[in-house]
Design a protein around this motif. Sequence first.
Motif, PDB file in Angstrom:
ATOM      1  N   MET A   1      15.727   6.696  -9.007  1.00  0.00           N
ATOM      2  CA  MET A   1      14.886   7.457  -9.941  1.00  0.00           C
ATOM      3  C   MET A   1      13.782   6.573 -10.519  1.00  0.00           C
ATOM      4  O   MET A   1      12.687   7.023 -10.798  1.00  0.00           O
ATOM      5  CB  MET A   1      15.742   8.029 -11.080  1.00  0.00           C
ATOM      6  CG  MET A   1      16.170   9.455 -10.812  1.00  0.00           C
ATOM      7  SD  MET A   1      17.535  10.074 -11.839  1.00  0.00           S
ATOM      8  CE  MET A   1      17.315   9.223 -13.363  1.00  0.00           C
ATOM      9  N   MET A   2      14.124   5.289 -10.701  1.00  0.00           N
ATOM     10  CA  MET A   2      13.184   4.389 -11.360  1.00  0.00           C
ATOM     11  C   MET A   2      12.313   3.614 -10.373  1.00  0.00           C
ATOM     12  O   MET A   2      11.293   3.063 -10.755  1.00  0.00           O
ATOM     13  CB  MET A   2      13.958   3.386 -12.234  1.00  0.00           C
ATOM     14  CG  MET A   2      14.669   4.052 -13.384  1.00  0.00           C
ATOM     15  SD  MET A   2      15.542   2.850 -14.420  1.00  0.00           S
ATOM     16  CE  MET A   2      16.730   2.191 -13.268  1.00  0.00           C
ATOM     17  N   CYS A   3      12.745   3.538  -9.131  1.00  0.00           N
ATOM     18  CA  CYS A   3      12.089   2.622  -8.202  1.00  0.00           C
ATOM     19  C   CYS A   3      11.509   3.386  -7.011  1.00  0.00           C
ATOM     20  O   CYS A   3      12.236   3.828  -6.132  1.00  0.00           O
ATOM     21  CB  CYS A   3      13.081   1.560  -7.738  1.00  0.00           C
ATOM     22  SG  CYS A   3      12.348   0.370  -6.623  1.00  0.00           S
ATOM     23  N   ARG A   4      10.212   3.519  -7.014  1.00  0.00           N
ATOM     24  CA  ARG A   4       9.508   4.253  -5.975  1.00  0.00           C
ATOM     25  C   ARG A   4       9.716   3.588  -4.612  1.00  0.00           C
ATOM     26  O   ARG A   4       9.827   4.238  -3.585  1.00  0.00           O
ATOM     27  CB  ARG A   4       8.016   4.256  -6.333  1.00  0.00           C
ATOM     28  CG  ARG A   4       7.162   5.205  -5.537  1.00  0.00           C
ATOM     29  CD  ARG A   4       5.848   5.427  -6.287  1.00  0.00           C
ATOM     30  NE  ARG A   4       5.213   4.151  -6.629  1.00  0.00           N
ATOM     31  CZ  ARG A   4       4.309   3.538  -5.841  1.00  0.00           C
ATOM     32  NH1 ARG A   4       3.935   4.079  -4.729  1.00  0.00           N
ATOM     33  NH2 ARG A   4       3.778   2.405  -6.210  1.00  0.00           N
ATOM     34  N   HIS A   5       9.758   2.282  -4.645  1.00  0.00           N
ATOM     35  CA  HIS A   5       9.879   1.510  -3.416  1.00  0.00           C
ATOM     36  C   HIS A   5      11.179   1.817  -2.678  1.00  0.00           C
ATOM     37  O   HIS A   5      11.188   2.098  -1.485  1.00  0.00           O
ATOM     38  CB  HIS A   5       9.840   0.025  -3.779  1.00  0.00           C
ATOM     39  CG  HIS A   5       9.026  -0.763  -2.826  1.00  0.00           C
ATOM     40  ND1 HIS A   5       7.763  -1.179  -3.095  1.00  0.00           N
ATOM     41  CD2 HIS A   5       9.311  -1.177  -1.579  1.00  0.00           C
ATOM     42  CE1 HIS A   5       7.292  -1.837  -2.059  1.00  0.00           C
ATOM     43  NE2 HIS A   5       8.212  -1.847  -1.121  1.00  0.00           N
ATOM     44  N   CYS A   6      12.280   1.782  -3.404  1.00  0.00           N
ATOM     45  CA  CYS A   6      13.579   2.029  -2.787  1.00  0.00           C
ATOM     46  C   CYS A   6      13.715   3.494  -2.401  1.00  0.00           C
ATOM     47  O   CYS A   6      14.359   3.821  -1.410  1.00  0.00           O
ATOM     48  CB  CYS A   6      14.708   1.624  -3.728  1.00  0.00           C
ATOM     49  SG  CYS A   6      14.834  -0.166  -3.877  1.00  0.00           S
ATOM     50  N   ARG A   7      13.086   4.370  -3.178  1.00  0.00           N
ATOM     51  CA  ARG A   7      13.129   5.797  -2.854  1.00  0.00           C
ATOM     52  C   ARG A   7      12.501   6.012  -1.481  1.00  0.00           C
ATOM     53  O   ARG A   7      13.019   6.735  -0.644  1.00  0.00           O
ATOM     54  CB  ARG A   7      12.370   6.579  -3.922  1.00  0.00           C
ATOM     55  CG  ARG A   7      12.849   8.000  -4.093  1.00  0.00           C
ATOM     56  CD  ARG A   7      12.570   8.502  -5.491  1.00  0.00           C
ATOM     57  NE  ARG A   7      11.158   8.415  -5.830  1.00  0.00           N
ATOM     58  CZ  ARG A   7      10.694   8.005  -7.008  1.00  0.00           C
ATOM     59  NH1 ARG A   7      11.517   7.668  -7.964  1.00  0.00           N
ATOM     60  NH2 ARG A   7       9.414   7.945  -7.238  1.00  0.00           N
ATOM     61  N   ARG A   8      11.391   5.352  -1.255  1.00  0.00           N
ATOM     62  CA  ARG A   8      10.702   5.480   0.027  1.00  0.00           C
ATOM     63  C   ARG A   8      11.555   4.899   1.152  1.00  0.00           C
ATOM     64  O   ARG A   8      11.661   5.461   2.236  1.00  0.00           O
ATOM     65  CB  ARG A   8       9.354   4.753  -0.037  1.00  0.00           C
ATOM     66  CG  ARG A   8       8.395   5.162   1.052  1.00  0.00           C
ATOM     67  CD  ARG A   8       6.985   4.866   0.626  1.00  0.00           C
ATOM     68  NE  ARG A   8       6.698   3.458   0.835  1.00  0.00           N
ATOM     69  CZ  ARG A   8       6.112   2.984   1.948  1.00  0.00           C
ATOM     70  NH1 ARG A   8       5.761   3.810   2.897  1.00  0.00           N
ATOM     71  NH2 ARG A   8       5.883   1.719   2.090  1.00  0.00           N
ATOM     72  N   TYR A   9      12.179   3.766   0.860  1.00  0.00           N
ATOM     73  CA  TYR A   9      13.028   3.129   1.870  1.00  0.00           C
ATOM     74  C   TYR A   9      14.174   4.058   2.264  1.00  0.00           C
ATOM     75  O   TYR A   9      14.456   4.257   3.448  1.00  0.00           O
ATOM     76  CB  TYR A   9      13.587   1.811   1.320  1.00  0.00           C
ATOM     77  CG  TYR A   9      14.537   1.163   2.283  1.00  0.00           C
ATOM     78  CD1 TYR A   9      14.061   0.398   3.339  1.00  0.00           C
ATOM     79  CD2 TYR A   9      15.910   1.341   2.153  1.00  0.00           C
ATOM     80  CE1 TYR A   9      14.923  -0.178   4.246  1.00  0.00           C
ATOM     81  CE2 TYR A   9      16.787   0.769   3.061  1.00  0.00           C
ATOM     82  CZ  TYR A   9      16.286   0.015   4.092  1.00  0.00           C
ATOM     83  OH  TYR A   9      17.150  -0.543   4.992  1.00  0.00           O
ATOM     84  N   VAL A  10      14.843   4.636   1.253  1.00  0.00           N
ATOM     85  CA  VAL A  10      15.992   5.508   1.529  1.00  0.00           C
ATOM     86  C   VAL A  10      15.534   6.771   2.260  1.00  0.00           C
ATOM     87  O   VAL A  10      16.210   7.230   3.190  1.00  0.00           O
ATOM     88  CB  VAL A  10      16.741   5.847   0.219  1.00  0.00           C
ATOM     89  CG1 VAL A  10      17.789   6.944   0.439  1.00  0.00           C
ATOM     90  CG2 VAL A  10      17.422   4.592  -0.320  1.00  0.00           C
TER      91      VAL A  10
END
Length: 82
Positions: free
Chosen positions: A32-41
């Motif tokens: 929710m807080m990290c755009r980077h990891c959201r994109r990775y997942v």
Amino acid sequence: VLTCREVTERASEYLDGDLPFGRRLAFRLHLMMCRHCRRYVDQLAGTIALVRAAGRQATDPGTADRIVTALERSRAEARPSE
Ligand SMILES: [Zn+2]
């Protein structure tokens, strides 16, 4: 609190539903807080869907190569910059 490194390392377990409840919660909070990891997942989920679709079909020789290439590309793009 999960770090970006832990999220990327455990993303496939998360997507497979292999993480215990507390970990999943921490994972979701991080996403929710990290755009980077959201994109990775998101990218990893797409790659896993591709692998599963390929696994259901008779394998053509280029499929595995394409999957590996896609996975490597998504890892390289999603690597945290900080
Ligand atoms: Zn992150």
